[in-house]
Design an enzyme around this catalytic site. Structure first.
Site, PDB file in Angstrom:
ATOM      1  N   HIS A 196      46.676  45.097  38.891  1.00  0.00           N
ATOM      2  CA  HIS A 196      46.299  45.590  40.216  1.00  0.00           C
ATOM      3  C   HIS A 196      45.031  44.889  40.664  1.00  0.00           C
ATOM      4  CE1 HIS A 196      49.034  48.890  38.952  1.00  0.00           C
ATOM      5  NE2 HIS A 196      49.430  48.733  40.203  1.00  0.00           N
ATOM      6  N   ASP A 239      43.590  42.512  46.787  1.00  0.00           N
ATOM      7  CA  ASP A 239      44.822  42.960  47.457  1.00  0.00           C
ATOM      8  C   ASP A 239      44.906  42.462  48.899  1.00  0.00           C
ATOM      9  OD1 ASP A 239      45.863  44.331  45.363  1.00  0.00           O
ATOM     10  OD2 ASP A 239      45.572  46.343  46.176  1.00  0.00           O
TER      11      ASP A 239
HETATM   12  C1  LIG Z   1      48.193  53.304  47.147  1.00  0.00           C
HETATM   13  C2  LIG Z   1      48.689  52.933  45.773  1.00  0.00           C
HETATM   14  C3  LIG Z   1      48.785  51.400  45.736  1.00  0.00           C
HETATM   15  C4  LIG Z   1      47.512  50.842  45.246  1.00  0.00           C
HETATM   16  C5  LIG Z   1      47.502  49.344  45.294  1.00  0.00           C
HETATM   17  C6  LIG Z   1      46.966  48.764  44.079  1.00  0.00           C
HETATM   18  C7  LIG Z   1      45.472  48.986  43.888  1.00  0.00           C
HETATM   19  C8  LIG Z   1      47.276  47.284  43.993  1.00  0.00           C
HETATM   20  O1  LIG Z   1      46.534  46.534  43.466  1.00  0.00           O
HETATM   21  S1  LIG Z   1      48.757  46.702  44.645  1.00  0.00           S
HETATM   22  C9  LIG Z   1      48.986  45.123  43.914  1.00  0.00           C
HETATM   23  C10 LIG Z   1      49.916  45.212  42.774  1.00  0.00           C
HETATM   24  N1  LIG Z   1      50.294  43.933  42.234  1.00  0.00           N
HETATM   25  C11 LIG Z   1      51.181  43.154  42.833  1.00  0.00           C
HETATM   26  O2  LIG Z   1      51.726  43.427  43.866  1.00  0.00           O
HETATM   27  C12 LIG Z   1      51.432  41.842  42.126  1.00  0.00           C
HETATM   28  C13 LIG Z   1      52.896  41.434  42.059  1.00  0.00           C
HETATM   29  N2  LIG Z   1      53.709  42.510  41.595  1.00  0.00           N
HETATM   30  C14 LIG Z   1      53.724  42.963  40.324  1.00  0.00           C
HETATM   31  O3  LIG Z   1      53.035  42.489  39.443  1.00  0.00           O
HETATM   32  C15 LIG Z   1      54.643  44.136  40.057  1.00  0.00           C
HETATM   33  O4  LIG Z   1      55.546  44.269  41.109  1.00  0.00           O
HETATM   34  C16 LIG Z   1      53.900  45.450  39.843  1.00  0.00           C
HETATM   35  C17 LIG Z   1      53.033  45.373  38.594  1.00  0.00           C
HETATM   36  C18 LIG Z   1      53.024  45.815  41.037  1.00  0.00           C
HETATM   37  C19 LIG Z   1      54.925  46.570  39.676  1.00  0.00           C
HETATM   38  O5  LIG Z   1      55.724  46.275  38.560  1.00  0.00           O
HETATM   39  P1  LIG Z   1      57.154  46.939  38.383  1.00  0.00           P
HETATM   40  O6  LIG Z   1      57.504  46.824  36.940  1.00  0.00           O
HETATM   41  O7  LIG Z   1      57.160  48.309  38.974  1.00  0.00           O
HETATM   42  O8  LIG Z   1      58.079  46.062  39.350  1.00  0.00           O
HETATM   43  P2  LIG Z   1      58.581  44.577  39.235  1.00  0.00           P
HETATM   44  O9  LIG Z   1      58.511  44.062  37.828  1.00  0.00           O
HETATM   45  O10 LIG Z   1      57.889  43.739  40.246  1.00  0.00           O
HETATM   46  O11 LIG Z   1      60.118  44.701  39.596  1.00  0.00           O
HETATM   47  C20 LIG Z   1      60.588  45.337  40.735  1.00  0.00           C
HETATM   48  C21 LIG Z   1      61.870  46.017  40.377  1.00  0.00           C
HETATM   49  O12 LIG Z   1      62.388  46.645  41.513  1.00  0.00           O
HETATM   50  C22 LIG Z   1      63.731  46.213  41.731  1.00  0.00           C
HETATM   51  N3  LIG Z   1      63.976  46.270  43.176  1.00  0.00           N
HETATM   52  C23 LIG Z   1      63.183  45.811  44.150  1.00  0.00           C
HETATM   53  N4  LIG Z   1      63.744  46.032  45.347  1.00  0.00           N
HETATM   54  C24 LIG Z   1      64.918  46.645  45.125  1.00  0.00           C
HETATM   55  C25 LIG Z   1      65.957  47.118  45.967  1.00  0.00           C
HETATM   56  N5  LIG Z   1      65.898  47.053  47.302  1.00  0.00           N
HETATM   57  N6  LIG Z   1      67.031  47.716  45.364  1.00  0.00           N
HETATM   58  C26 LIG Z   1      67.098  47.842  44.013  1.00  0.00           C
HETATM   59  N7  LIG Z   1      66.139  47.401  43.176  1.00  0.00           N
HETATM   60  C27 LIG Z   1      65.071  46.803  43.729  1.00  0.00           C
HETATM   61  C28 LIG Z   1      63.775  44.842  41.161  1.00  0.00           C
HETATM   62  O13 LIG Z   1      65.080  44.469  40.907  1.00  0.00           O
HETATM   63  C29 LIG Z   1      62.955  45.050  39.897  1.00  0.00           C
HETATM   64  O14 LIG Z   1      63.786  45.679  38.971  1.00  0.00           O
HETATM   65  P3  LIG Z   1      63.661  45.403  37.382  1.00  0.00           P
HETATM   66  O15 LIG Z   1      62.401  46.110  36.953  1.00  0.00           O
HETATM   67  O16 LIG Z   1      64.905  46.002  36.804  1.00  0.00           O
HETATM   68  O17 LIG Z   1      63.558  43.926  37.203  1.00  0.00           O
HETATM   69  C30 LIG Z   1      50.050  53.504  45.428  1.00  0.00           C
HETATM   70  C31 LIG Z   1      50.482  53.087  43.984  1.00  0.00           C
HETATM   71  C32 LIG Z   1      51.335  54.252  43.444  1.00  0.00           C
HETATM   72  C33 LIG Z   1      51.509  55.158  44.673  1.00  0.00           C
HETATM   73  C34 LIG Z   1      51.844  56.638  44.384  1.00  0.00           C
HETATM   74  C35 LIG Z   1      53.146  56.747  43.542  1.00  0.00           C
HETATM   75  O18 LIG Z   1      54.221  55.961  44.108  1.00  0.00           O
HETATM   76  C36 LIG Z   1      53.579  58.225  43.360  1.00  0.00           C
HETATM   77  C37 LIG Z   1      53.646  59.021  44.704  1.00  0.00           C
HETATM   78  C38 LIG Z   1      54.881  58.629  45.512  1.00  0.00           C
HETATM   79  C39 LIG Z   1      54.953  59.453  46.822  1.00  0.00           C
HETATM   80  O19 LIG Z   1      56.126  59.004  47.536  1.00  0.00           O
HETATM   81  C40 LIG Z   1      53.675  59.217  47.635  1.00  0.00           C
HETATM   82  C41 LIG Z   1      52.462  59.625  46.848  1.00  0.00           C
HETATM   83  C42 LIG Z   1      52.330  58.885  45.497  1.00  0.00           C
HETATM   84  C43 LIG Z   1      51.215  59.578  44.746  1.00  0.00           C
HETATM   85  C44 LIG Z   1      51.993  57.385  45.738  1.00  0.00           C
HETATM   86  C45 LIG Z   1      50.693  57.211  46.554  1.00  0.00           C
HETATM   87  C46 LIG Z   1      50.288  55.737  46.753  1.00  0.00           C
HETATM   88  O20 LIG Z   1      51.206  55.065  47.561  1.00  0.00           O
HETATM   89  C47 LIG Z   1      50.176  55.036  45.403  1.00  0.00           C
HETATM   90  C48 LIG Z   1      49.012  55.648  44.646  1.00  0.00           C
END
Ligand SMILES: C[C@H](CCC[C@H](C)C(=O)SCCNC(=O)CCNC(=O)[C@H](O)C(C)(C)COP(=O)(O)OP(=O)(O)OC[C@H]1O[C@@H](n2cnc3c(N)ncnc32)[C@H](O)[C@@H]1OP(=O)(O)O)[C@H]1CC[C@H]2[C@@H]3[C@H](O)C[C@@H]4C[C@H](O)CC[C@]4(C)[C@H]3C[C@H](O)[C@]12C
Length: 433
Positions: free
Chosen positions: A173, A203
């Site tokens: 992150h 970010d």
């Molecule tokens: C506000 C909070 C966000 C904070 C931001 C934070 C500080 C950051 O720094 S964001 C930057 C993160 N890093 C990156 O983006 C870098 C690149 N990405 C990655 O490294 C990764 O994606 C990852 C580490 C971020 C996530 O890894 P993950 O293992 O989850 O995913 P990937 O390996 O990338 O694979 C994705 C998989 O998804 C599949 N996919 C994708 N699209 C589809 C689709 N359409 N259909 C089907 N499948 C799909 C894809 O195939 C991959 O699958 P596989 O794994 O099988 O390969 C917020 C952070 C958390 C939030 C809270 C949380 O969500 C809970 C609540 C939810 C509720 O709804 C709302 C309240 C919440 C408390 C919510 C509140 C906030 O939003 C958060 C705190």
């Protein structure tokens, strides 16, 4: 209000510029920049008659956490049509940067869903993906797969560590990327641990914004070469690049002291914040001697009683004086004292206060959307083709599934099949509530 205009592209112009419209079935207006003989493919024209800078650009944004959504919102604010691809079977989006976007809910774990996305990408200018390295390739949606079908596609990959290197596949992150950029080591108060300034630097500045910049560059280049390309946007590198000043100003001795003891990192008393008598704060940035003099005057101090401004060993004593004096008046009183001076002293405003500050009000720097939510106006302001942020509420997941598919040429029967097979989901009912 949005208007649609239609101009036909003459074969001759297309040949001369070596650029063809990507979406021949869509109405488009074309504007020539005669100086550079560049074609802009334009679809939506603002009611005012001015054309937003990115009008006509179609973006497919795969739903992410924060940086990619911000990137998509910037593109949308400046006129691009941004379609966010959400997962199916998800009730609520966490995308708070969804202004002006449309949403289609699509299951990419199913090959039919992958085929739908490919079809969208063939007719789009940009695809923006926020996943860990290798995720898109695993789904058959890697750059090779998509650029083969649409060589004009700009394939933007926004990750923490980039597409190569030993960390490429690691989760992370903002704080991790900031740490890896070297910048986090410089942030924080004297004798305290490093302190991340929210998740602003990696970010958003180094991530979302830098990626949007890369996309705009690639679009500009494509208008000349006719070719798309892949953007490898690493937040570590984006943050480091934003921090270029820190590297390149080391020769000036600006960072010779430990963290929190330098000129611009809260070491200097004339570059810091001070608590006022009502528990609020003032920000002081009086670096240059002539501005520093105005600060001293405003505080009611006499320069003759104080140590020299740049006497580093006296900074702790000078800070104590400033702390004592600032604590004698309220924030409003100090604002009045320093208003209209060059002392570089301003109130530290809360998010709730910025809208009503006279300066921001005069410029319209913040606006309220139809839900009454306050947001910053898109920046910078372009004189002829300014951004026009959408004021309607953010989209529900799958709200535009049907209309997007129709627009991209899917027949009604195909849409029905995709819906009944659970490949896509539609949320129009929720939108009508
Ligand atoms: C506000 C909070 C966000 C904070 C931001 C934070 C500080 C950051 O720094 S964001 C930057 C993160 N890093 C990156 O983006 C870098 C690149 N990405 C990655 O490294 C990764 O994606 C990852 C580490 C971020 C996530 O890894 P993950 O293992 O989850 O995913 P990937 O390996 O990338 O694979 C994705 C998989 O998804 C599949 N996919 C994708 N699209 C589809 C689709 N359409 N259909 C089907 N499948 C799909 C894809 O195939 C991959 O699958 P596989 O794994 O099988 O390969 C917020 C952070 C958390 C939030 C809270 C949380 O969500 C809970 C609540 C939810 C509720 O709804 C709302 C309240 C919440 C408390 C919510 C509140 C906030 O939003 C958060 C705190």
């Amino acid at each position: 209000m949005r208007h649609w205009k239609c101009f036909s592209l003459s074969q001759e112009h297309q040949k001369r510029t070596r650029i063809k419209t990507t979406t021949p079935t869509i109405l488009c207006a074309c504007v020539i920049n005669p100086r550079r003989a560049v074609w802009y493919e334009v679809q939506n024209l603002k009611g005012t008659g001015s054309i937003m800078a990115l009008a006509g650009v179609r973006v497919i944004e795969l739903a992410g956490l924060a940086p990619a959504p911000f990137c998509g919102m910037i593109l949308s604010d400046f006129g691009a049509k941004v379609i966010r691809v959400d997962r199916t079977k998800v009730a609520m989006t966490v995308d708070t940067q969804a202004r002006g976007k449309q949403s289609i809910a699509l299951n990419l774990k199913n090959p039919k869903g992958v085929a739908v996305l490919k079809r969208l990408c063939v007719q789009s200018d940009v695809v923006l993906e926020p996943y860990r390295k290798g995720v898109m390739e695993k789904m058959g949606l890697g750059p090779d797969d998509l650029l083969k079908e649409n060589p004009r596609l700009i394939y933007a990959r926004l990750t923490g560590y980039g597409q190569s290197g030993s960390y490429a596949k690691a989760a992370g992150h903002d704080i991790n990327y900031l740490a890896m950029s070297g910048l986090l080591s410089m942030l924080g108060r004297s004798s305290e641990k490093p302190y991340a300034p929210l998740n602003l630097v990696a970010d958003f500045a180094g991530g979302g914004l830098m990626c949007a910049f890369g996309i705009v560059l690639a679009l500009l280049e494509r208008s000349m070469s006719g070719q798309g390309q892949i953007i490898d946007a690493s937040m570590v590198e984006g943050a480091a690049y934003v921090g270029s000043f820190m590297w390149k100003s080391r020769s000036l001795g600006l960072w010779n002291h430990p963290r929190g003891e330098n000129l611009l990192d809260s070491g200097a008393p004339f570059y810091d914040t001070y608590r006022t008598s009502d528990g609020k704060y003032m920000a002081v940035g009086a670096i240059e001697p002539q501005f520093y003099q105005q600060l001293i005057r405003g505080l009611g101090l006499d320069d003759a009683d104080l140590p020299a401004q740049m006497s580093v060993s006296d900074w702790p004593q000078l800070r104590e004086t400033f702390i004592r004096v600032f604590a004698t008046k309220t924030q409003a009183e100090w604002s009045q004292v320093f208003n209209g001076t060059d002392a570089c002293v301003t109130p530290v405003l809360s998010l709730d206060e910025v809208l009503s500050h006279p300066h921001n009000k005069a410029r319209g720097s913040f606006f309220k959307d139809s839900q009454g939510e306050v947001s910053p106006r898109p920046a910078p302001v372009l004189s002829r083709s300014p951004a026009e942020p959408c004021r309607s509420r953010d989209p529900f997941i799958g709200e535009h599934t049907r209309s997007v598919l129709k627009e991209y040429g899917f027949e009604q029967g195909q849409i029905d099949q995709l819906l009944s097979g659970g490949i896509v989901e539609c949320n129009e009912a929720k939108a009508r509530l």
